[in-house]
Scaffold this motif. Structure first.
Motif, mmCIF file in Angstrom:
data_model
loop_
_atom_site.group_PDB
_atom_site.id
_atom_site.type_symbol
_atom_site.label_atom_id
_atom_site.label_comp_id
_atom_site.label_asym_id
_atom_site.label_seq_id
_atom_site.Cartn_x
_atom_site.Cartn_y
_atom_site.Cartn_z
ATOM 1 N N ARG A 39 0.852 -1.177 0.000
ATOM 2 C CA ARG A 39 0.000 0.000 0.000
ATOM 3 C C ARG A 39 0.897 1.240 0.000
ATOM 4 N NH1 ARG A 39 -4.552 0.313 4.500
ATOM 5 N NH2 ARG A 39 -2.728 0.209 5.859
ATOM 6 N N ARG A 62 -2.609 -3.676 -2.439
ATOM 7 C CA ARG A 62 -2.567 -4.361 -3.732
ATOM 8 C C ARG A 62 -1.741 -5.628 -3.612
ATOM 9 N NH1 ARG A 62 -0.660 -0.067 -8.184
ATOM 10 N NH2 ARG A 62 -0.865 -1.961 -9.421
ATOM 11 N N ASP A 101 3.958 -5.356 -9.779
ATOM 12 C CA ASP A 101 2.596 -5.874 -9.827
ATOM 13 C C ASP A 101 2.602 -7.259 -10.474
ATOM 14 O OD1 ASP A 101 2.810 -5.498 -12.578
ATOM 15 O OD2 ASP A 101 1.537 -3.718 -12.605
#
Length: 337
Positions: free
Chosen positions: A17, A25, A40
């Motif tokens: 975060r 995430r 990611d």
């Protein structure tokens, strides 16, 4: 570092975060050369944390929560089953902590070994590469801390900044208009404008008091902002401090008073790096500020700044004023006349 080589490219899943206001995430975290890299699920890099600046918020509890030193709002959570990654981070943090010098006679041998290790690293690790890496991983809150410390040292030489309750909001409005975080007006010391790390721009009182058009002051700010995009103010500071200052910031997140004093004394007298007209005009165009007032303030004849006059991005247009007349008149009295 043997421990670092052992864990290079170790990966784990976790939750990241960037700020307390944003949602967590799902991410992948890996250990690279002196950094934790957060990406990611599509392998796009989201953040780089210096291993030397990683802190654990809840030692012994799970999920393990980590954050960069000085920025507890950005967090990384690792579940208890991510044993290998948590163990790797803890071992590396412990190894880095042991390598830092500690006072006392019993630490003399350790201090000597640490100094030798630092010198060995500086000999094999290109100073330029280390500087670029450090500038990349230092968090914004640390930049602001260094900028505030430099401002304090500069004020010891140039005098305290000009400020009044009435002009504070006007300076804030001018900062927003020109896209910088903070503006500081000094009576002496700074020739015209100077960009410090952390988005602080210093202005000499003359760029405000000597001109009727606030576009002149805005121009000095915009040029410094463009210069900072071309040469990061933190990189300027570290380049002056040398490899030792860079390594100290990378491994301990600290800079010495000596480095701050030395840079503060030099930057006030050294000429600012030159910028081409194209970069300057792009900054004025982005901010919707005319470049001609700034150009004529630099050279009243216009001969040496002809490019900034002829290619003024606001020529033939009617842009919004930099500041309302009342605010500009108020700001011109910030240093008491």
């Amino acid at each position: 570092m043997t421990a670092l080589r052992e864990y290079e490219r170790l990966e784990a899943s976790g939750l990241w975060r960037p700020t307390p206001e944003e949602q967590r995430r799902e991410i992948i975290v890996s250990i690279g050369e002196a950094t934790l890299t957060i990406t990611d699920l599509n392998d796009r890099a989201l953040a780089h944390w210096s291993l030397a600046a990683v802190e654990r918020k809840n030692p012994g509890d799970f999920p393990a929560i980590y954050h960069p030193d000085g920025d507890p709002g950005e967090t990384l959570e690792l579940a208890e089953d991510e044993t290998a990654m948590i163990e790797a981070i803890e071992r590396l943090r412990a190894a880095i902590s042991r390598a830092r010098p500690r006072p006392g006679r019993l630490r003399l041998f350790g201090v000597g070994a640490s100094v030798a290790a630092v010198l060995a690293v500086l000999l094999v690790w290109l100073p330029g590469a280390m500087l670029r890496h450090t500038v990349q991983v230092v968090p914004e809150i640390k930049r602001q801390e260094i900028g505030a410390a430099l401002l304090d040292r500069i004020e010891r030489v140039a005098g305290r900044a000009c400020t009044t309750p009435e002009t504070g909001p006007v300076l804030d409005a001018l900062a927003r208009r020109t896209g910088v975080r903070r503006l500081v007006v000094l009576r002496t010391g700074v020739k015209a404008a100077l960009h410090l790390p952390g988005g602080i721009v210093l202005l000499n009182r003359s760029v405000i008091e000597d001109y009727e058009d606030p576009a002149v002051a805005a121009g000095h700010i915009l040029v410094e902002r463009a210069r900072a995009q071309d040469l990061d103010p933190l990189a300027e500071f570290l380049d002056h401090g040398g490899p030792v200052a860079t390594f100290r910031l990378l491994t301990s997140s600290h800079v010495t008073q000596g480095a701050l004093d030395s840079y503060a004394e030099r930057v006030l007298v050294a000429p600012r790096p030159a910028l081409d007209d194209e970069s300057i005009l792009a900054a004025f165009a982005e901010a919707d500020v005319p470049s001609s007032p700034y150009a004529y303030a630099r050279d009243i004849t216009g001969e040496s700044v002809l490019g900034l006059i002829e290619a003024d991005p606001m020529a033939g247009r009617d842009p919004a004023p930099v500041l309302p007349d009342r605010d500009w008149v108020l700001l011109q009295g910030i240093c008491g006349g």
